[in-house]
Design a protein around this motif. Structure first.
Motif, PDB file in Angstrom:
ATOM      1  N   UNK A  94       0.829  -1.210   0.000  1.00 33.37           N
ATOM      2  CA  UNK A  94       0.000   0.000   0.000  1.00 33.37           C
ATOM      3  C   UNK A  94       0.864   1.260   0.000  1.00 33.37           C
ATOM      4  N   UNK A  95       0.357   2.285  -0.663  1.00 32.88           N
ATOM      5  CA  UNK A  95       1.031   3.584  -0.729  1.00 32.88           C
ATOM      6  C   UNK A  95       1.004   4.247   0.650  1.00 32.88           C
ATOM      7  N   UNK A  96       1.896   5.190   0.872  1.00 34.47           N
ATOM      8  CA  UNK A  96       1.999   5.868   2.164  1.00 34.47           C
ATOM      9  C   UNK A  96       0.701   6.569   2.558  1.00 34.47           C
ATOM     10  N   UNK A  97      -0.096   7.053   1.622  1.00 30.66           N
ATOM     11  CA  UNK A  97      -1.335   7.751   1.941  1.00 30.66           C
ATOM     12  C   UNK A  97      -2.550   6.839   2.040  1.00 30.66           C
ATOM     13  N   UNK A  98      -2.359   5.538   1.992  1.00 29.22           N
ATOM     14  CA  UNK A  98      -3.459   4.583   2.007  1.00 29.22           C
ATOM     15  C   UNK A  98      -4.105   4.503   3.384  1.00 29.22           C
ATOM     16  N   UNK A  99      -5.437   4.354   3.424  1.00 25.71           N
ATOM     17  CA  UNK A  99      -6.184   4.142   4.676  1.00 25.71           C
ATOM     18  C   UNK A  99      -7.139   2.974   4.473  1.00 25.71           C
ATOM     19  N   UNK A 100      -7.644   2.398   5.553  1.00 21.92           N
ATOM     20  CA  UNK A 100      -8.616   1.311   5.382  1.00 21.92           C
ATOM     21  C   UNK A 100      -9.854   1.736   4.583  1.00 21.92           C
ATOM     22  N   UNK A 101     -10.313   2.965   4.755  1.00 23.29           N
ATOM     23  CA  UNK A 101     -11.501   3.434   4.045  1.00 23.29           C
ATOM     24  C   UNK A 101     -11.200   3.819   2.596  1.00 23.29           C
ATOM     25  N   UNK A 102      -9.978   4.255   2.327  1.00 21.18           N
ATOM     26  CA  UNK A 102      -9.580   4.675   0.968  1.00 21.18           C
ATOM     27  C   UNK A 102      -8.222   4.069   0.638  1.00 21.18           C
ATOM     28  N   UNK A 103      -8.209   2.756   0.358  1.00 22.34           N
ATOM     29  CA  UNK A 103      -6.935   2.096   0.092  1.00 22.34           C
ATOM     30  C   UNK A 103      -6.303   2.562  -1.222  1.00 22.34           C
ATOM     31  N   UNK A 104      -4.973   2.730  -1.174  1.00 20.64           N
ATOM     32  CA  UNK A 104      -4.198   3.042  -2.378  1.00 20.64           C
ATOM     33  C   UNK A 104      -3.276   1.847  -2.583  1.00 20.64           C
ATOM     34  N   UNK A 105      -3.768   0.903  -3.365  1.00 27.83           N
ATOM     35  CA  UNK A 105      -3.059  -0.362  -3.553  1.00 27.83           C
ATOM     36  C   UNK A 105      -2.028  -0.240  -4.663  1.00 27.83           C
ATOM     37  N   UNK A 106      -0.961  -1.049  -4.504  1.00 26.21           N
ATOM     38  CA  UNK A 106       0.101  -1.079  -5.506  1.00 26.21           C
ATOM     39  C   UNK A 106       0.639  -2.495  -5.634  1.00 26.21           C
ATOM     40  N   UNK A 107       0.891  -2.901  -6.847  1.00 25.60           N
ATOM     41  CA  UNK A 107       1.623  -4.141  -7.073  1.00 25.60           C
ATOM     42  C   UNK A 107       3.104  -3.775  -7.081  1.00 25.60           C
ATOM     43  N   UNK A 108       3.934  -4.763  -6.794  1.00 25.86           N
ATOM     44  CA  UNK A 108       5.368  -4.471  -6.757  1.00 25.86           C
ATOM     45  C   UNK A 108       6.152  -5.438  -7.628  1.00 25.86           C
ATOM     46  N   UNK A 109       7.313  -4.927  -8.044  1.00 25.25           N
ATOM     47  CA  UNK A 109       8.328  -5.717  -8.728  1.00 25.25           C
ATOM     48  C   UNK A 109       9.641  -5.160  -8.180  1.00 25.25           C
TER      49      UNK A 109
END
Length: 174
Positions: A94-109
């Protein structure tokens, strides 16, 4: 002879009376009955299980200028008529600004990140989060049922080549 006949008849009469008398003594007889009721009860507990298939997106081309969409199905089994909420975590990256109510998801490599979102509707307008308000409300059927979720990788992300992935926790609360 008449005396002998009377003696035989008398013996048979005594034996018959004894047999009938003892049969009457050994037979069980009931003179009355009484009735009652027995209460039988239980409580059906609410119960659920959950699993999800993989959400596999088509290849992402950062130069194409278009988003890439994907879908997955969450399988759940809940007690018939029971209410439950399916929520989804922010993911492992998850991105630094992610919250449970407004998740900012990211896949990684490795250190590279590729943003994506998961929605409850095919229009991809209602993001699924990790709160009751942002989760998916479901009603149990007593059998397995599938709930579709919709993913999108937004266009315009400058990322290098490679395979990207993430792990998202799914929870059913009942």
């Amino acid at each position: 002879m008449k005396t002998k006949f009377n003696q035989i008849n008398a013996k048979w009469a005594i034996v018959s009376a004894m047999a009938l008398g003892s049969a009457g003594l050994s037979a069980i007889s009931y003179a009355a009955t009484a009735t009652g009721t027995m209460t039988v009860s239980t409580t059906v507990a609410m119960s659920c299980t959950i699993s999800a298939g993989a959400m596999t997106f088509a290849s992402y081309d950062p130069t194409a200028g278009g988003a890439v969409d994907g879908t997955a199905t969450i399988q759940s089994t809940c007690s018939k008529g029971g209410a439950a909420i399916i929520t989804m975590g922010q993911g492992s990256n998850a991105s630094a600004g992610s919250t449970p109510a407004a998740p900012v998801r990211q896949m990684s490599n490795g250190d590279a990140r590729l943003a994506y979102d998961i929605y409850s509707d095919a229009d991809r307008s209602a993001a699924i989060g990790d709160t009751a308000e942002t989760g998916l409300a479901v009603t149990g059927t007593g059998g397995a049922f599938g709930t579709a979720v919709y993913g999108r990788i937004p266009a315009g992300q400058a990322v290098g080549v490679g395979s990207f992935s993430d792990q998202v926790l799914i929870v059913v609360t009942f």
